[in-house]
Write an enzyme that holds these catalytic residues in place. Sequence first.
Site, PDB file in Angstrom:
ATOM      1  N   ASP A 296       0.848  -1.184   0.000  1.00 35.20           N
ATOM      2  CA  ASP A 296       0.000   0.000   0.000  1.00 35.20           C
ATOM      3  C   ASP A 296       0.878   1.226   0.000  1.00 35.20           C
ATOM      4  O   ASP A 296       2.038   1.154   0.371  1.00 35.20           O
ATOM      5  CB  ASP A 296      -0.788   0.038   1.323  1.00 35.20           C
ATOM      6  CG  ASP A 296      -2.092  -0.671   1.189  1.00 35.20           C
ATOM      7  OD1 ASP A 296      -2.483  -0.936   0.058  1.00 35.20           O
ATOM      8  OD2 ASP A 296      -2.712  -0.955   2.235  1.00 35.20           O
ATOM      9  N   ASP A 658      -5.115  -2.811   4.690  1.00 36.16           N
ATOM     10  CA  ASP A 658      -5.743  -2.423   5.946  1.00 36.16           C
ATOM     11  C   ASP A 658      -7.264  -2.509   5.901  1.00 36.16           C
ATOM     12  O   ASP A 658      -7.889  -2.742   6.905  1.00 36.16           O
ATOM     13  CB  ASP A 658      -5.284  -1.021   6.386  1.00 36.16           C
ATOM     14  CG  ASP A 658      -5.271  -0.038   5.234  1.00 36.16           C
ATOM     15  OD1 ASP A 658      -5.970  -0.298   4.236  1.00 36.16           O
ATOM     16  OD2 ASP A 658      -4.570   0.979   5.330  1.00 36.16           O
ATOM     17  N   ASP A 662      -9.488  -5.588   1.655  1.00 37.89           N
ATOM     18  CA  ASP A 662      -8.179  -6.174   1.367  1.00 37.89           C
ATOM     19  C   ASP A 662      -8.093  -7.618   1.825  1.00 37.89           C
ATOM     20  O   ASP A 662      -7.171  -8.322   1.457  1.00 37.89           O
ATOM     21  CB  ASP A 662      -7.078  -5.379   2.075  1.00 37.89           C
ATOM     22  CG  ASP A 662      -6.879  -4.020   1.446  1.00 37.89           C
ATOM     23  OD1 ASP A 662      -7.206  -3.885   0.260  1.00 37.89           O
ATOM     24  OD2 ASP A 662      -6.400  -3.108   2.138  1.00 37.89           O
TER      25      ASP A 662
END
Lengths: 965, 288
Positions: A296, A658, A662
Amino acid sequence: MQDDHRLSTSELEMKYGTSIDKGLSSARAAEILARDGPNALTPPKATPEIVKFLKQMIGGFSILLWIGAGFSWISFGIQLAQGVDSAFDNLYLGVVLALVVILTGIFAYYQEAKSTNIMASFSKMIPQVRATVDNSSLTGESEPQSRSCDFTHENPLETRNIAFYSTTCVEGTATGIVINTGDRTIIGRIASLASGVGNEKTPIAIEIEHFVYLVAGVAISIGVLFFIISVSMRYKILDSIIFLIGIIVANVPEGLLATVTVSLSLTAKRMAKKNCLVKNLEAVETLGSTSIICSDKTGTLTQNRMTVAHLWFDNQIYSADTSEDQTTQPFDQSSPTWTALSKIVTLCNRAEFRPGQENLPIMKRVVVGDASETALLKFSEVILGDVMSIRAQNRKVAEIPFNSTNKFQLSIHETDDPQDKRFLLVMKGAPERILERCSTIMINGKEEPLDSEKAEAFQTAYMELGGMGERVLGFCHLYLPENEFPETFQFDTDSMNFPTSNLCFVGLLSMIDPPRSTVPDAVSKCRSAGIKVIMVTGDHPITAKAIAKSVGIISATSETVEDIAKRLNIPVEQVNRREATAAVVNGMELKDMSSEQLDEILRNHTEIVFARTSPQQKLIIVEGCQRQVRQAWQSVIYVPPALICATSQGSVVAVTGDGVNDSPALKKADIGIAMGIAGSDAAKNAADMVLLDDNFASIVTGVEEGRLIFDNLKKTIAYTLTKNIAELCPFLIYIIASIPMPIGTITILFIDLGTDIIPSVALAYEKAESDIMNRRPRNKRRDRLVNQQLAVYSYLQIGIMQSVGAFVTYFTVYAEQGFLPSTLLGVRVNWENNAINDFEDSYGQQWTHYQRMYLQWTGYTAFFVSITIQQVADLIIRKTRRNSIFRQGLFRNKVIWGTETPELELSCSQVFLSEIFAPTPRFQYWFVAVPFAILIWVYDEIRKLVWALGFPPSSPVVTWIKPQH
Amino acid sequence: MATLNEKKTCSERMADFRRFVWNPETKLFMGRSLINWVWISLYYLAFYVVMSGLFALSIYCLMRTINPYEPDYQDQLKSPGVTLRPDVYGDRGLRIYYNVSDNKTWEGLVTTLHTFLAAYTPAAQHLNINCTNNTYFIQDTFDGPNNTKLSCKFTSDMLQNCSGITDPTFGYPEGKPCFIIKMNRIIKFYPGNGTAPRVNCTYVGEEGSRPLDADYYPGNGTFSLHYFPYYGKKAQPSYSNPLVAVKFLNITRNVEFKIVCKVIGAGITFNVHDPYEGKVEFKLKIED
């Protein structure tokens, strides 16, 4: 649900038989409740604890040991029926074996359970910092999303007229119709998708299974072979079965699996200290074999807070410090323009520090306000000092907060100069909107008319800052003339009874969520470790690319197809795609891509950024990465080529995430990494690992630990396997040469579960030999935990040397007590016959059966002692795989030497403890095997020396010198 | 956690295996070229030859340090074991059952005794000297032939009624059987501290207090001191253990008795774990 967002309110009312005012009737609601069940997610099916426990009991070597125990009890039964004296020995042996299995099973179960418990307590511990906004648990978008009744997008996830289960409303009110409940909601589907993605074996689990097969294969084949041999040598079937048990016990490293568990949990503890919390013990190693990390951006690579990065005033761009702990700002603050700008920044800001944080560093203080205002507040606090008192001195008389139609924020203040009775109007907002309202611009403190040249300069600066992926804000002000706006003037923000045009433009400030300062270093470490870092973000491509460049995911020299096109001034289609090493892929492009096209992108570009991706696309990207075949086949060791051509192996992919959304990607990944601070519980549950500080650099530390533990487990296994031969040979020679039994089954267990455990765990503390972050990730197919070379070197070379040493001790003990080696051969039947109580030794002395047995037990202890002594040498050679022990430093690993003493003490104490059933051998027998221990050490040093000479991989020497690669 | 989806069919596995055994393209046999195999084999051959050599060398060194006359240590031989003839073992130790009226039940026992005493005929003992002085026969020098030490003669006739000469059936048919007690040899062991050790048999268990009526041969059931010490097989090749015979005179028929014959003398100890150290225990039942 697919089409519900297209329908109008009345159509929806029709479809669900409800009304927006009255809702469903109670009867109808009860009916639907009965049909669909409550609005709750079905919890994932958890494996019952008892099943987990039983799995530990029958997994690995346990089956072999259960077989051994079973045979023991069978032979006990038979012998009992025959009325044999020693029948109970077999009963006890069976009980001991069963105990070994049960205890190691309980131990492994406990270790697993312990690591899960850490997780549970953890989620309660970390405060969920989500006070400000959130639709993010579902979509991962960090910005709050507005909702309206309009159908804005085909995709139900993107359209504005649907609110989702599990998201939170930050502000405002709305009324809606429930269109789905429970598992049929988006999050419900994601949750079921996540639990549908199989929880498969970790690489280390595969390695251990491979190892268990190998050892069990050796144990069973030797056992069966010698069973046949002993039957054909006219041993009784029952005796042959007892031999079989002995061979199995000697071959199975009973303590090893427990040791591996301990080593892994030690590493897990060490990683937890470095902010990697490992949920699944085996994931410790998975991280080490990772070849692709899909990371990310927000929070992982960046600091997850907006920070002022650049300023533009006086026709010049200034850079601001964006590091985590800024205390000063180095840019030039002497210009009067800056004074004016800083005043606007300070005053035109609604954000405030929470009270009572005066002692905290500014950057750590909690702020009430949105991300950009927070950034500006902290920025001005750093430069100007106490912002709140400045604001108090410049009392605010009117204010228009930011809204999306105005795109500006305005406030009117009294000035802090008591002589100056004018009001100051300050305004900030989208730069183009601010510029529209300005007629002058401040240059070096003087107002100058805003002509086209100056407007051009503004445009250039705005484009440049925007091009760096930064969010740009414009600032302007106006001193209201005293005659028109006297002190008593009542400002009305609704009628706007004050000017909002012909203002004076002062400057631009641009903000970005800056990369964490540790990240660039971590990314370059990944590069040298052969790990590809791919950024997957929901953010804009420009911002994503800017961050990627600043952290080194896209290196300074590499270009995307678009960059090349721009440089050569040709259309994008004409660019040779192979020349571009970097790629920035937009989520919209990804949507139309086939999996082959995705593969091609992943294959052809080394530096990839996926921007504007939805969390669903993350799963597709992860799957694509897992299909990637490791390109470089730089074969350094020898492996059956059949294996290489027959299998193509995918990459080991680590994914960070997070959001709830996901979780499928986290599950699908070989190792899912959830964010400890920003992560949702669903993500943490789906993940194998939690980053406590959300920092990418912690992943790299984890990789290092993972690689180290793999190397060290190899050492542990090599250490443990070696003595198996020294334990096995006695049985084989006993059967073939009919000598008195050199070592007993219980004594073997003493070594495996006693003296050997601590040193093998200590090997887990061994430092890395070379820079493990400078080599490529391990190849799942080729770099096995236990390979042919390791097994052969341990079994057929070092193990044999140990056996010879132990047998010399054995023959010494017997010879010095009266039985010369020549007498011992073929003596077994009479030796063990308890009806012979005047058994003659080489000197003509006569022995009762008990006296002989007592001597035999002394032999066991002597054999045990000499294996222990030689295991010390084995430990020294296993400390390093290729470096000479002199280079690595004999005493560098304090833990090993810390345990070496206890090992010897333990074996001493065991020797004395075992006095009850086996006697202490004479003191000098401790030293008989010492020359062999030295020999083992010298032999291995020579091997390392030869390795250092560097032979080509095809050379036959290599088989010998690289046994543990 | 994701999978390694590499499920292969059985035939593929077999093909892979065949390829591994002999790969015609690369000419590799079991993953190695033939010349490589030769090298490996030679290496291992050399390795094991050297290891065997080292083992042999170690054993040779060991043998060089070994005294050919007596062992370095006698850690387990603190006290001699005692054995019984005839020796018939049941489930739990010695058990001698026979029927006086059934020849077959005791003929085997008698044969055992005759065989055992065959080593004690004058012919078998002709190399040994006659000793009479009943003191330790200490020899510091090698006075015997071929650099040996002398041994005292023990002939079966010394066992008188139990010698098998006067009564070839050793009293078995009469229910007064002879048993021969032998003490194990231990090098340089001086039993009795100057007094000849003596055999004494008693009932064990419930019959413990009852006196056992028995005759001992030679007189008093002693092992004469001149048979001690033993100097080992190399020094005394013709040494024979002295014997004591015991003849039970009054054994109640058809009852199983537990009898222990102890050798009494200083230095002869008993061990709870070892039923044959310093004593011998056996069950006896005479039926008619």
